[in-house]
Write a protein that holds these residues in place. Structure first.
Motif, PDB file in Angstrom:
ATOM      1  N   TYR A  28     -10.411  -4.956  -6.048  1.00 12.39           N
ATOM      2  CA  TYR A  28     -10.360  -4.364  -4.713  1.00 12.39           C
ATOM      3  C   TYR A  28     -10.372  -2.842  -4.817  1.00 12.39           C
ATOM      4  CZ  TYR A  28      -9.351  -8.990  -2.882  1.00 12.39           C
ATOM      5  OH  TYR A  28      -9.441 -10.322  -2.547  1.00 12.39           O
ATOM      6  N   GLY A  29     -11.169  -2.211  -3.955  1.00 11.50           N
ATOM      7  CA  GLY A  29     -11.293  -0.764  -4.007  1.00 11.50           C
ATOM      8  C   GLY A  29      -9.981  -0.066  -3.708  1.00 11.50           C
ATOM      9  N   THR A  30      -9.306  -0.484  -2.640  1.00 10.85           N
ATOM     10  CA  THR A  30      -8.040   0.117  -2.228  1.00 10.85           C
ATOM     11  C   THR A  30      -7.098  -0.975  -1.742  1.00 10.85           C
ATOM     12  OG1 THR A  30      -9.224   2.099  -1.475  1.00 10.85           O
ATOM     13  CG2 THR A  30      -6.954   1.857  -0.762  1.00 10.85           C
ATOM     14  N   ILE A  31      -5.873  -0.972  -2.252  1.00 11.32           N
ATOM     15  CA  ILE A  31      -4.824  -1.874  -1.774  1.00 11.32           C
ATOM     16  C   ILE A  31      -3.721  -1.003  -1.189  1.00 11.32           C
ATOM     17  CG2 ILE A  31      -3.136  -3.642  -2.386  1.00 11.32           C
ATOM     18  CD1 ILE A  31      -4.938  -4.411  -4.726  1.00 11.32           C
ATOM     19  N   VAL A  32      -3.576  -1.028   0.126  1.00 10.36           N
ATOM     20  CA  VAL A  32      -2.573  -0.228   0.817  1.00 10.36           C
ATOM     21  C   VAL A  32      -1.383  -1.117   1.162  1.00 10.36           C
ATOM     22  CG1 VAL A  32      -2.085   1.171   2.858  1.00 10.36           C
ATOM     23  CG2 VAL A  32      -4.329   1.321   1.771  1.00 10.36           C
ATOM     24  N   VAL A  33      -0.193  -0.719   0.741  1.00 14.38           N
ATOM     25  CA  VAL A  33       1.032  -1.476   1.014  1.00 14.38           C
ATOM     26  C   VAL A  33       1.900  -0.660   1.964  1.00 14.38           C
ATOM     27  CG1 VAL A  33       3.039  -2.616   0.021  1.00 14.38           C
ATOM     28  CG2 VAL A  33       0.913  -2.496  -1.288  1.00 14.38           C
ATOM     29  N   GLU A  34       2.208  -1.245   3.121  1.00 12.92           N
ATOM     30  CA  GLU A  34       3.002  -0.562   4.140  1.00 12.92           C
ATOM     31  C   GLU A  34       4.426  -1.122   4.204  1.00 12.92           C
ATOM     32  OE1 GLU A  34      -0.017   0.856   7.641  1.00 12.92           O
ATOM     33  OE2 GLU A  34       0.673  -1.207   7.742  1.00 12.92           O
ATOM     34  N   ASN A  35       5.367  -0.241   4.522  1.00 12.51           N
ATOM     35  CA  ASN A  35       6.759  -0.617   4.832  1.00 12.51           C
ATOM     36  C   ASN A  35       7.478  -1.300   3.678  1.00 12.51           C
ATOM     37  OD1 ASN A  35       6.025   0.292   7.424  1.00 12.51           O
ATOM     38  ND2 ASN A  35       5.504  -1.763   8.103  1.00 12.51           N
ATOM     39  N   SER A 188     -13.839  -4.376  -2.104  1.00 12.28           N
ATOM     40  CA  SER A 188     -13.414  -4.310  -0.704  1.00 12.28           C
ATOM     41  C   SER A 188     -11.998  -3.757  -0.649  1.00 12.28           C
ATOM     42  CB  SER A 188     -13.488  -5.694  -0.075  1.00 12.28           C
ATOM     43  OG  SER A 188     -13.132  -5.650   1.288  1.00 12.28           O
ATOM     44  N   ASP A 189     -11.407  -3.680   0.550  1.00 10.11           N
ATOM     45  CA  ASP A 189     -10.081  -3.086   0.731  1.00 10.11           C
ATOM     46  C   ASP A 189      -9.111  -4.091   1.342  1.00 10.11           C
ATOM     47  OD1 ASP A 189     -10.950  -0.434  -0.112  1.00 10.11           O
ATOM     48  OD2 ASP A 189     -12.041  -0.368   1.776  1.00 10.11           O
ATOM     49  N   VAL A 190      -7.819  -3.860   1.091  1.00 13.68           N
ATOM     50  CA  VAL A 190      -6.776  -4.793   1.531  1.00 13.68           C
ATOM     51  C   VAL A 190      -5.604  -4.004   2.107  1.00 13.68           C
ATOM     52  CG1 VAL A 190      -5.338  -6.764   0.882  1.00 13.68           C
ATOM     53  CG2 VAL A 190      -7.375  -6.236  -0.458  1.00 13.68           C
ATOM     54  N   LEU A 191      -5.022  -4.524   3.176  1.00 13.21           N
ATOM     55  CA  LEU A 191      -3.794  -3.970   3.754  1.00 13.21           C
ATOM     56  C   LEU A 191      -2.694  -5.018   3.666  1.00 13.21           C
ATOM     57  CD1 LEU A 191      -2.374  -1.668   5.429  1.00 13.21           C
ATOM     58  CD2 LEU A 191      -3.041  -2.964   7.464  1.00 13.21           C
ATOM     59  N   VAL A 192      -1.553  -4.638   3.084  1.00  8.73           N
ATOM     60  CA  VAL A 192      -0.378  -5.509   2.996  1.00  8.73           C
ATOM     61  C   VAL A 192       0.738  -4.846   3.795  1.00  8.73           C
ATOM     62  CG1 VAL A 192       1.281  -6.640   1.475  1.00  8.73           C
ATOM     63  CG2 VAL A 192      -1.083  -6.292   0.701  1.00  8.73           C
ATOM     64  N   THR A 193       1.202  -5.505   4.848  1.00  5.25           N
ATOM     65  CA  THR A 193       2.218  -4.928   5.740  1.00  5.25           C
ATOM     66  C   THR A 193       3.464  -5.796   5.746  1.00  5.25           C
ATOM     67  OG1 THR A 193       0.485  -4.019   7.179  1.00  5.25           O
ATOM     68  CG2 THR A 193       2.707  -4.155   8.089  1.00  5.25           C
ATOM     69  N   ALA A 490      -6.831  11.363  13.181  1.00  5.57           N
ATOM     70  CA  ALA A 490      -7.055  12.220  12.003  1.00  5.57           C
ATOM     71  C   ALA A 490      -5.764  12.910  11.593  1.00  5.57           C
ATOM     72  CB  ALA A 490      -8.147  13.241  12.301  1.00  5.57           C
ATOM     73  N   GLU A 491      -4.895  13.159  12.582  1.00 10.64           N
ATOM     74  CA  GLU A 491      -3.652  13.878  12.302  1.00 10.64           C
ATOM     75  C   GLU A 491      -2.479  12.931  12.054  1.00 10.64           C
ATOM     76  OE1 GLU A 491      -3.111  16.356  15.687  1.00 10.64           O
ATOM     77  OE2 GLU A 491      -4.760  17.740  15.175  1.00 10.64           O
ATOM     78  N   SER A 492      -2.536  11.699  12.576  1.00 10.75           N
ATOM     79  CA  SER A 492      -1.407  10.775  12.438  1.00 10.75           C
ATOM     80  C   SER A 492      -1.366  10.188  11.038  1.00 10.75           C
ATOM     81  CB  SER A 492      -1.514   9.641  13.462  1.00 10.75           C
ATOM     82  OG  SER A 492      -2.582   8.778  13.121  1.00 10.75           O
ATOM     83  N   GLY A 493      -0.180   9.736  10.656  1.00  8.68           N
ATOM     84  CA  GLY A 493      -0.031   9.131   9.340  1.00  8.68           C
ATOM     85  C   GLY A 493      -0.007  10.177   8.241  1.00  8.68           C
ATOM     86  N   GLY A 494       0.215   9.746   7.048  1.00  9.89           N
ATOM     87  CA  GLY A 494       0.284  10.664   5.918  1.00  9.89           C
ATOM     88  C   GLY A 494      -0.781  10.374   4.892  1.00  9.89           C
ATOM     89  N   ARG A 495      -0.520  10.811   3.678  1.00 13.74           N
ATOM     90  CA  ARG A 495      -1.456  10.566   2.591  1.00 13.74           C
ATOM     91  C   ARG A 495      -1.365   9.082   2.200  1.00 13.74           C
ATOM     92  NH1 ARG A 495      -0.696  14.849  -2.087  1.00 13.74           N
ATOM     93  NH2 ARG A 495      -2.607  13.778  -2.772  1.00 13.74           N
ATOM     94  N   GLU A 496      -2.493   8.452   2.174  1.00 15.23           N
ATOM     95  CA  GLU A 496      -2.538   7.021   1.926  1.00 15.23           C
ATOM     96  C   GLU A 496      -3.657   6.725   0.938  1.00 15.23           C
ATOM     97  OE1 GLU A 496      -3.634   3.830   4.954  1.00 15.23           O
ATOM     98  OE2 GLU A 496      -1.511   4.085   5.342  1.00 15.23           O
ATOM     99  N   LYS A 497      -3.500   5.684   0.167  1.00 13.83           N
ATOM    100  CA  LYS A 497      -4.529   5.326  -0.808  1.00 13.83           C
ATOM    101  C   LYS A 497      -5.881   5.154  -0.119  1.00 13.83           C
ATOM    102  CE  LYS A 497      -1.704   2.945  -4.264  1.00 13.83           C
ATOM    103  NZ  LYS A 497      -1.436   1.644  -4.918  1.00 13.83           N
ATOM    104  N   GLY A 498      -6.903   5.784  -0.694  1.00 13.12           N
ATOM    105  CA  GLY A 498      -8.247   5.622  -0.178  1.00 13.12           C
ATOM    106  C   GLY A 498      -8.572   6.475   1.023  1.00 13.12           C
ATOM    107  N   ARG A 499      -7.575   7.123   1.618  1.00 12.26           N
ATOM    108  CA  ARG A 499      -7.808   7.909   2.822  1.00 12.26           C
ATOM    109  C   ARG A 499      -8.313   9.301   2.457  1.00 12.26           C
ATOM    110  NH1 ARG A 499      -3.508   9.474   7.666  1.00 12.26           N
ATOM    111  NH2 ARG A 499      -5.083  10.205   9.137  1.00 12.26           N
ATOM    112  N   VAL A 500      -9.231   9.810   3.256  1.00 14.61           N
ATOM    113  CA  VAL A 500      -9.786  11.143   3.055  1.00 14.61           C
ATOM    114  C   VAL A 500      -9.317  12.023   4.200  1.00 14.61           C
ATOM    115  CG1 VAL A 500     -11.886  12.513   2.875  1.00 14.61           C
ATOM    116  CG2 VAL A 500     -11.805  10.232   1.866  1.00 14.61           C
TER     117      VAL A 500
END
Length: 536
Positions: A28-35, A188-193, A490-500
């Motif tokens: 997977y290109g990006t695995i983002v884990v939240e919370n 592909s990309d994955v979100l785990v919340t 564009a302004e909300s959220g912080g630095r996250e995997k895969g985000r530009v």
């Protein structure tokens, strides 16, 4: 309540966690884990529940997403047919202390007895373990979450009842939502919340102690379903998900400048609107506060018609082989020609750079393609596509390991150097190949723009303007989304995997060794843009 230690971590479990953290990061290109902060600390009895759409890959994602500082062990369950085989997958499952669960469908719909397995899980929870259960009961390739079984709620009741003498004994139910952009596709990309855990004690939840009203079990199961579905895309058809993704891109055309979590939540907001508009409603008289039924019906028809028009628009884009962004930002023919030449040259340079490493990747790709092709023939889409990622992970890892061992042996005098150099070359070639394929994809899209012709593009642009106006009206006036999405997200959220974030990061991340800078969360390692699904 005294702190519990939990079961010791088996060495095979630690091996699996490290191994598949590495393998999943490649697949997977990006695995983002939240919370992650929502995960109960080590020693707190816990049941982890998630939606189940990708077979064994779901469990591996949870194992690698939960930090070892939080939980030293996630006790897994798997269908009993995975056990007792002379395969690498079976060995891994059994060595990690996984508990076999019998499914009725695997035994000709006969009665099955899982009482011993459930007893073991109850005792593991009482020790302070975290137990992983998938309350849907089975993995399936569907756009919607299946009705949840009541087993988790009944286990909570059993554990509380067994510990009723200790009114402060606590058991947590941690729900989790897993969202794959394209679950079976490479890179592909994955979100785990992780959602806030539901906490239960004998003192605070006497309604769950035996003897129990079964309505309480149903109520708890419904709460779990609501939490899990609130963090992922849950729809009765792939068509609605496809329409919602297009609406989200029209509303906030930010690509990866928008965090993956925000993107999924915006898609889900549109998805819920499309679902509600198509759902049958019982006639109800106006009570003075709710809008009259006639007005509701008109609003629903507007949303339904918008969905139909979005589908027709996306179908036309798919026939042309271009993305909505090409219509949104028109280019002059000289600019298109210049970019075609630039993309062609850059794609050839990247392909030349990656070619030596691709020779090492070729056996891996060939092995997985053949294995997956043979597996697809064993059943229909809905019963096989949920295991494709698992097959690709397993066969890809084993064939890659064979390549590494072979190259190390044939260069025996320089084996220590080769052992490090070969994986590095394979990773760099994969990175360059990703960029080369993206360049080829852009080249093909730009070439098609030249072939389509100005009149057809102008007509499509006018069609898009009307759709964009209606999407914005739905988003802002009806759904309450921000009125200036490009600035807000564009302004909300912080630095996250895969985000530009920002132009400098966009340029710098293009050359990142860790991961490719994507323009769109829907990108996969394909020569075409991935917008469709295998079928309903």
């Amino acid at each position: 309540m005294a702190a519990l230690a939990g079961s010791p971590t088996p060495w095979a479990y630690m091996f699996i966690r490290l191994l598949f953290k590495f393998v999943l990061k490649i697949f997977y290109g990006t695995i983002v884990v939240e919370n992650v902060d929502n995960i109960p600390p080590r020693g707190v009895p816990c049941i982890v529940c998630a939606n189940h759409s990708n077979s064994l890959t779901d469990a591996l994602l949870l194992v690698t997403s939960i930090p070892s500082r939080k939980r030293n062990l996630l006790r897994l369950t798997a269908k009993s047919t995975q056990f007792g085989r002379k395969t690498f997958t079976s060995w891994l499952i059994e060595s990690a202390g996984t508990v076999p669960i019998k499914r009725r469908k695997d035994f000709g719909d006969q009665q099955v007895d899982n009482s011993n397995a459930m007893q073991f899980l109850v005792e593991a929870v009482e020790l302070g373990d975290a137990v992983c259960l998938f309350p849907e009961g089975m993995s399936r390739y569907h756009p919607t979450i299946a009705p949840l079984k009541t087993g988790v709620a009944r286990m909570v009741s059993d554990v509380l009842s067994r510990n009723r003498h200790n009114p402060d004994f606590e058991i947590d139910v941690l729900t989790c939502s897993i969202t794959y952009m394209h679950r079976e596709h490479f890179r592909s990309d994955v979100l785990v919340t992780f959602h806030p855990p539901m906490k239960f004690t004998p003192k605070n939840n006497p309604e769950l102690l035996t003897p129990i009203d079964y309505n309480e079990i149903r109520s708890l199961t419904a709460k779990m379903h609501q939490q899990i579905s609130s963090g992922t895309l849950d729809a009765p058809s792939w068509r609605l998900i496809r329409n919602a993704k297009l609406a989200a891109r029209m509303y906030a055309p930010l690509g990866t400048s928008m965090s993956l979590g925000d993107y999924i939540r915006v898609v889900r907001t549109f998805l819920e609107a499309f679902k509600l508009a198509e759902a049958p409603r019982a006639d109800a008289s106006s009570d003075g506060e709710a809008p009259p039924p006639e007005q509701v019906a008109r609003e629903d028809m507007k949303i339904v018609q918008l969905g139909r028009d979005l589908k027709e628009y996306q179908d036309q884009l798919a026939r042309w082989g271009i993305k909505d962004d090409r219509i949104r930002r028109p280019l002059s023919r000289p600019v298109i020609l210049y970019r075609v030449l630039l993309r062609a040259a850059w794609a050839l340079v990247l392909l030349a750079l990656s070619l030596p490493g691709l020779l090492l990747w070729l056996p891996v790709f060939a092995t997985t393609v053949i294995a997956v092709h043979q597996f697809k023939r064993t059943g229909p889409v809905w019963d096989t596509y949920d295991e494709i990622a698992q097959y690709k992970l397993t066969y890809g890892f084993l064939s890659g390991l064979c390549i590494w061992l072979f190259t190390t042996l044939v260069t025996l005098p320089f084996a220590p150097l080769t052992a490090v150099l070969v994986p590095a070359v394979m990773w760099l070639s994969l990175r360059w190949m990703e960029d080369a394929i993206a360049a080829f994809r852009a080249l093909a899209s730009l070439t098609r723009l030249l072939l389509i012709g100005k009149p057809a593009l102008a007509q499509m642009r006018s069609r898009r303007e009307d759709l964009h106006r209606r999407v914005m009206e739905l988003a802002v006036s009806t759904l309450g989304l921000p009125g200036e999405p490009e600035r807000y997200f564009a302004e909300s959220g912080g630095r996250e995997k895969g985000r530009v974030q920002g132009r400098w990061a966009s340029k710098a991340k293009y050359f990142s060794v860790r991961r490719r800078r994507k323009r769109d969360w829907n990108e996969t390692l394909r020569l075409y843009d991935q917008v469709d699904y295998p079928g309903d």
